[in-house]
Design a protein around this motif. Structure first.
Motif, PDB file in Angstrom:
ATOM      1  N   UNK A 275     -78.487 -71.745  70.254  1.00  0.00           N
ATOM      2  CA  UNK A 275     -77.467 -72.629  69.707  1.00  0.00           C
ATOM      3  C   UNK A 275     -77.733 -72.886  68.231  1.00  0.00           C
ATOM      4  N   UNK A 276     -76.657 -72.838  67.430  1.00  0.00           N
ATOM      5  CA  UNK A 276     -76.734 -73.120  65.999  1.00  0.00           C
ATOM      6  C   UNK A 276     -75.703 -74.173  65.643  1.00  0.00           C
ATOM      7  N   UNK A 277     -76.103 -75.207  64.874  1.00  0.00           N
ATOM      8  CA  UNK A 277     -75.166 -76.279  64.538  1.00  0.00           C
ATOM      9  C   UNK A 277     -74.287 -75.871  63.351  1.00  0.00           C
ATOM     10  N   UNK A 278     -73.284 -76.694  62.985  1.00  0.00           N
ATOM     11  CA  UNK A 278     -72.358 -76.310  61.914  1.00  0.00           C
ATOM     12  C   UNK A 278     -73.005 -76.050  60.568  1.00  0.00           C
ATOM     13  N   UNK A 279     -74.196 -76.603  60.326  1.00  0.00           N
ATOM     14  CA  UNK A 279     -74.879 -76.362  59.050  1.00  0.00           C
ATOM     15  C   UNK A 279     -75.630 -75.037  59.045  1.00  0.00           C
ATOM     16  N   UNK A 280     -75.682 -74.367  60.204  1.00  0.00           N
ATOM     17  CA  UNK A 280     -76.409 -73.098  60.297  1.00  0.00           C
ATOM     18  C   UNK A 280     -77.826 -73.245  60.814  1.00  0.00           C
ATOM     19  N   UNK A 281     -78.226 -74.480  61.119  1.00  0.00           N
ATOM     20  CA  UNK A 281     -79.595 -74.715  61.607  1.00  0.00           C
ATOM     21  C   UNK A 281     -79.686 -74.411  63.094  1.00  0.00           C
ATOM     22  N   UNK A 307     -72.308 -82.906  65.880  1.00  0.00           N
ATOM     23  CA  UNK A 307     -71.677 -82.883  64.561  1.00  0.00           C
ATOM     24  C   UNK A 307     -70.322 -82.197  64.635  1.00  0.00           C
ATOM     25  N   UNK A 308     -69.399 -82.688  63.825  1.00  0.00           N
ATOM     26  CA  UNK A 308     -68.091 -82.050  63.736  1.00  0.00           C
ATOM     27  C   UNK A 308     -68.220 -80.685  63.076  1.00  0.00           C
TER      28      UNK A 308
END
Length: 597
Positions: A275-281, A307-308
């Motif tokens: 899984x990767x969040x919207x910031x790319x982390x 996060x959106x």
């Protein structure tokens, strides 16, 4: 019903007989109800020996465990009732505060034993009592029943089917009064499902009925139950065929008001995920804000306060294995319409409308959230039954518009706002602008003389009175027939699938109960008023005879049956099992419908 008919007769009689005194016009507004994203649920399971054949793969156990995993990380309450012809085992409502609470419930389910006989009334009655004794008034109560719908009573006890029916009817009546919808999942591995009895339970209490013989259907069914109960929408995510390598799927969190995102992954073989969040982390699975639940048939990821933006889910499975992914968001949002600016209205007045979203009792002011939603005012003329849909402005951090009182009628107003993953409706507000009809006084003629003229006058008066009464009765009969036709109910359900012509992907079947409609409805209403599918409002359904459904198509809407175009403008009758498809011209999508009774 009879009160309204009597009012109409009284009005007609007064118009025929003479002037009628004016009644004051007013607007009535009731306080908006509390809204909660928390659930109080009782899971009811038939554990009789017959379930060894109707549920040989223990789908019921998997469904109950998955339901528990889909519940909020904290705050929801769950109870379990396992029954045969008596309550076999029971677990009172338990507040979920940690993963261990959920595991305790799942361990309880795994440890359930079988019994010899079946009496569905026992299970339903006990579930109602569990909610009566332990539900939180601020939560949304519900019952989920997993059974094959068949009774097998123990003759040695003297219990009769009539007694069982009476107990069940009493429990259902209590559930209706208390607002406990019963959702049923019929288990049909042996083909002996009593579908009608389970559907009746759901129809009577405002729930929904489902049927399955495979665990593959559980994510769709459970998501549909959650969505229906909490006014959410199931967000379709593209299915994939495993290649043995990681394959990427985008999960879009639409706004910052999402409390939880439930991502269910169904595969017959083991899968792994990244899984990767919207910031790319990169986000660890599991971690503080990402919970992971697994069973032999599913994996469930729960993102807490995500996060959106666009999350990237990478899934790796065994080559050629089909992997289905389902997504449903949970919100703590309530829609409230502001109090009307005046208490008195008449024909020609304009009523200002304003509505706001609230989260945890606090008004939401994010203009972006409002801007991403479509809001309409649903104005129902209670005298004619016609509902008008008026678009509202969604700029400026509110939903705003106006309503013109076009006639001296009673109206019901409510605001509906929706986006791709949820919808909300405000409490209905009633507006009474029903001024009294008046009639100019009759000009008196020259009075005659003598007893003959007086007798003649009395005779004509009597004739006029009798004629007036006959006119009123005739008018009442016509009104009754029109009212009955306009409020005739529906039976059965429509199964809806949407085929995307560009990608070839088809949505999961959605089961839409028709019993809540009266008189007529259009296809767009069943499609949750999706703006891109607005063309479907040209297709109108009315109830037919012998549990049939009448379909009427407007100009520019095509209907196909058995692969051939049909002329729906003259009306098309559908019986149980009939399938039709509706290709839309405005978008490259086809709506596929199946009518079931």
């Amino acid at each position: 019903m009879f009160a309204r008919l009597f009012s109409m007769m009284l009005l007609a009689f007064c118009i025929a007989a003479g002037p009628m005194a004016a009644f004051p016009a007013y607007a009535a507004q009731s306080a908006p109800p509390g809204a909660s994203s928390q659930i109080d649920a009782v899971l009811v399971l038939d554990v009789s020996n017959s379930m060894k054949t109707s549920d040989k793969d223990n789908i019921a156990g998997e469904a109950m465990k998955m339901f528990i995993d889909m519940l909020s990380a904290k705050g929801d309450k769950v109870g379990v009732v396992a029954y045969t012809d008596k309550v076999q085992r029971e677990k009172a409502l338990l507040t979920i505060n940690s993963p261990s609470n959920k595991q305790d419930l799942k361990d309880f389910i795994v440890g359930l034993d079988r019994g010899s006989y079946t009496d569905i009334a026992v299970g339903v009655d006990e579930a109602v009592k569990v909610l009566e004794n332990g539900s939180d008034p601020s939560h949304e109560p519900m019952i989920v029943l997993l059974a094959d719908g068949n009774n097998d009573l123990n003759e040695a006890t003297g219990r009769t089917q009539s007694e069982s029916d009476q107990e069940l009817a009493a429990a259902v009546e209590t559930a209706k009064k208390k607002g406990y919808p019963i959702y049923t999942i019929g288990l049909n591995a042996d083909g002996k499902l009593n579908k009608a009895s389970l559907a009746k339970l759901s129809d009577q209490t405002g729930g929904k009925a489902f049927a399955t013989n495979t665990a593959d259907d559980l994510p769709e069914i459970l998501s549909e139950i959650f969505a229906d109960h909490l006014k959410l929408k199931v967000v379709p995510v593209q299915s994939i065929t495993a290649s043995g390598e990681y394959q990427e799927v985008t999960v879009t969190v639409p706004n910052a008001s999402v409390l939880e995102a439930n991502i269910s992954i169904i595969s017959s073989k083991p899968v792994t995920a990244k899984l990767t969040d919207p910031s790319g982390a990169s986000v660890a699975i599991p971690s503080n804000n990402v919970l992971l639940s697994k069973s032999s048939t599913y994996s469930l990821l729960k993102l807490l306060s995500p996060k959106e933006g666009d999350w990237k889910l990478q899934v790796k499975g065994v080559p050629k294995d089909k992997i289905d992914i389902n997504l449903i968001f949970n919100y703590d949002l309530e829609l409230k319409m502001e109090a009307l600016p005046s208490k008195t209205y008449k024909k020609g007045d304009t009523v200002g409308i304003s509505a706001h979203l609230f989260s945890n009792g606090t008004q939401v002011s994010e203009a972006e959230l409002y801007g991403n939603m479509r809001a309409v005012l649903l104005a129902t003329d209670l005298d004619t039954g016609k509902t008008e849909e008026l678009p509202l402005d969604n700029s400026g951090g509110e939903f705003k518009g106006s309503f013109e009182v076009k006639d001296s009628h009673n109206y019901e107003l409510k605001v509906r706002a929706e986006e791709s993953s949820f919808y909300r409706e405000s409490q209905a507000v009633q507006v009474n602008a029903g001024g009294a009809a008046t009639q100019a006084p009759v000009t008196a003629g020259t009075a005659g003389s003598g007893s003959e003229q007086q007798d003649g006058g009395r005779s004509w008066t009597l004739i006029l009175i009798i004629a007036g009464i006959l006119l009123v009765l005739a008018a009442a009969a016509v009104i009754w027939m029109l009212w009955k036709k306009a409020n005739r109910g529906f039976v059965g359900q429509l199964v809806i699938e949407v085929l995307d012509g560009n990608t070839g992907e088809k949505t999961y079947p959605q089961y839409k109960k028709l019993t809540g409609f009266r008189g007529k409805f259009n296809l767009h209403q069943l499609l949750q008023l999706a703006p891109e599918l607005r063309e479907s409002e040209k297709l109108v359904f009315t109830p037919g005879n012998h549990d049939r459904l009448q379909l009427h198509g407007g100009d520019g809407i095509a209907v196909e049956k058995s692969g051939r175009a049909v002329d729906a403008s003259r009306g098309l009758e559908l019986k149980s099992g009939d399938r039709i498809s509706v290709p839309l011209g405005s978008v490259d999508k086809t709506i596929m419908l199946e009518y079931l009774v």
